[in-house]
Design an enzyme around this catalytic site. Structure first.
Site, PDB file in Angstrom:
ATOM      1  CB  SER A 233      -8.114   3.673   2.679  1.00  0.00           C
ATOM      2  OG  SER A 233      -7.244   3.054   3.754  1.00  0.00           O
TER       3      SER A 233
ATOM      4  CB  SER B 207      -8.219   0.796   5.586  1.00  0.00           C
ATOM      5  OG  SER B 207      -8.819   1.786   5.788  1.00  0.00           O
TER       6      SER B 207
ATOM      7  CE  LYS C 183      -3.694   1.927   2.562  1.00  0.00           C
ATOM      8  NZ  LYS C 183      -4.865   1.658   3.825  1.00  0.00           N
TER       9      LYS C 183
HETATM   10  N1  GLN Z   1     -12.733   4.129   6.458  1.00  0.00           N
HETATM   11  C1  GLN Z   1     -12.359   4.276   7.753  1.00  0.00           C
HETATM   12  C2  GLN Z   1     -12.103   5.768   7.693  1.00  0.00           C
HETATM   13  O1  GLN Z   1     -12.640   6.393   6.636  1.00  0.00           O
HETATM   14  C3  GLN Z   1     -11.103   3.587   7.968  1.00  0.00           C
HETATM   15  C4  GLN Z   1      -9.922   4.100   7.569  1.00  0.00           C
HETATM   16  C5  GLN Z   1      -8.789   3.121   7.756  1.00  0.00           C
HETATM   17  O2  GLN Z   1      -8.865   2.070   8.083  1.00  0.00           O
HETATM   18  N2  GLN Z   1      -7.528   3.512   7.219  1.00  0.00           N
HETATM   19  O3  GLN Z   1     -11.622   6.484   8.425  1.00  0.00           O
END
Ligand code: GLN
Length: 480
Positions: free
Chosen positions: A154, A178, A79
């Site tokens: 994400s 994420s 990532k």
């Molecule tokens: N979807 C969650 C957010 O928008 C989690 C993001 C993540 O785990 N990096 O914060």
């Protein structure tokens, strides 16, 4: 579809035995990405030259050294918020579009030492803020299971790269789900380890007390193998514990007899699609047939977890992202008249909508007068959520829940309605509580809905990743 359709350990054996070479395998991964990724946009960059050189160097090693490397020749996608010293680490942001870190993250050092070849950097929501990988400066990632759908986020690029069969292993980061949610939407496996299990050194911070690096793969056994490689002690991350994970073939027997699976009604309340509910109920039935016991538990404070998460996450993000000021890292606005202008223009032009919204929200929460009202209250909820899990784990070994209320949604469906997306983003309800409590959680593919993959989440007490791998493998066998 996937040419890496065996567990990683078998790919490694083939290369160690000389049936294939590291260079061939890396070249195959790079070619697949070059030829097929236009459709999905799962990679932001491919380190072709560096990958092929690293692979060729690995081929030249002495046989005895090769045998000691558990990931010898394995192509890994990373990532793009995890620093790799070759090429850029962009966080999918204009702010860091040209940022080339001079060092490797701790997990990258560990992967390279184990013989892995880093082939490229995968797409994400900008600075890991989001759940669909649509909020990337480099455009959305499409789901290989159905390119009209989001890949989740994400870490959507890593999940899509696995699903498309470009690589057999990937790293993601998980601050509120994420790793697990895109894994579920793309039909791959992903693990958020215990907080402190894996060093965060070199992971670009979103919310430091919630951030985790974790493995993603097509096979649950590969999750265990990758975790054993990246969970080494590291003094550079003060929160990294001295507890390495040791993988063991016994975890992958498929035996779940006597395992006590906790079911909390709070995860099965309204908002869940009927297919997701039926799917998880079918799985619970099958696990029972295999000898698992179902225990009723209650997590009364989990209903507040999402709200607490947003407050803590935004507060920490606003502080962590203060460093992007046009002076030290990345992008700097041109044609400005004063220092103040430079800060404003740099941050105004360099960050996207979601990042700016969270910085504003976080700064508001941390300002005097609001700190007690929001931030302290959120921290108290965090303690209560933690206590709920402690109580629950007195009577069960793990907890089962959905990952998301439905399968992947259409690209663009929620993008222009940010407030609505916040309100309806109920998947947080399933995933964020594990981040608040620092407990490990895995997402394993099981079942489908209208041809799209679904995932199941299991959570375990701190440091009990092996229980997750055990049940995860049993689920994998059930779905094969
Ligand atoms: N979807 C969650 C957010 O928008 C989690 C993001 C993540 O785990 N990096 O914060």
């Amino acid at each position: 579809m996937a040419f890496f359709d065996r567990p990683i350990s078998e790919v490694v054996k083939c290369i160690q035995n000389g049936e294939d070479s590291c260079h061939n395998v890396a070249a195959r991964a790079v070619t697949l990405i070059e030829e097929q990724d236009k459709e999905f946009n799962s990679f932001i960059s491919v380190n072709k030259e560096a990958a092929l050189k690293a692979a060729a160097d690995l081929d030249k090693l002495q046989a005895s050294l090769k045998k000691e490397m558990p990931l010898y020749g394995v192509p890994v996608a990373v990532k793009d918020n995890i620093c790799v010293s070759e090429g850029a680490t962009t966080c999918a942001s204009k702010m860091l579009e040209k940022f080339e870190p001079p060092y490797d993250a701790a997990v990258i050092e560990m992967l390279k030492k184990a013989g892995a070849v880093i082939v490229g950097k995968t797409n994400l929501d900008e600075f890991a803020m989001g759940s669909s990988t649509e909020r990337s400066h480099f455009g959305p990632t499409r789901n290989p299971a159905n390119p009209n759908k989001v890949s989740g986020g994400s870490s959507g690029g890593s999940a899509a790269a696995l699903r498309a069969g470009f690589v057999p292993a990937a790293l993601g980061s998980d601050t509120g789900g994420s790793i697990r949610q895109p894994s579920a939407h793309c039909g791959v496996a992903g693990l958020k380890p215990t907080y402190g299990r894996v060093s965060r050194y070199g992971l670009v911070a979103l919310a430091s007390s919630l951030d985790h690096v974790g493995p993603m793969a097509n096979d649950v056994r590969d999750i265990g193998l990758l975790l054993s490689v990246i969970s080494q002690p590291d003094k550079r991350d003060e929160t990294c514990a001295n507890i390495s994970f040791v993988d063991n073939a016994d975890y992958y027997s498929g035996d779940v007899k006597g395992l006590r699976i906790g079911i909390a009604p709070e995860y099965f309340e309204s908002g869940l699609s009927s297919q997701v509910r039926d799917n998880i109920e079918t799985l619970i039935g099958r696990l029972k047939e295999l000898g698992a016991r179902v225990i009723d538990i209650s997590l009364p404070n989990v209903k507040h977890a999402s709200a607490a998460y947003y407050v803590i996450c935004a507060a920490e993000a606003s502080s962590n992202l203060a460093r992007y000021d046009g002076v030290k890292f990345g992008f700097r606005a041109q044609g400005v008249k004063s220092l103040g202008d430079m800060y404003e223009e740099t941050r105004g032009q360099g960050f996207g909508y979601e990042v700016k919204a969270r910085i504003l929200f976080g700064t508001h929460i941390l300002s005097s007068g609001n700190y007690d009202t929001y931030y302290l209250k959120a921290c108290r909820i965090r303690t209560l959520v933690n206590q709920d899990f402690k109580n629950a784990f007195n009577s069960c070994d793990l907890i089962i829940s959905p990952i998301a209320p439905a399968a992947a949604f259409d690209i663009g469906e929620k993008l222009d309605k940010p407030v609505e997306a916040y309100l309806t983003d109920t998947c947080k309800r399933f995933t964020v509580s594990a981040n608040l409590a620092g407990i490990p959680a895995i997402s394993v593919p099981y079942g489908t809905c209208d041809g799209l993959p679904l995932g199941i989440q299991f959570m375990a007490p701190q440091w009990r990743e092996e229980t997750l791998l055990r049940v995860g493998y049993a689920v994998q066998v059930l779905s094969s």
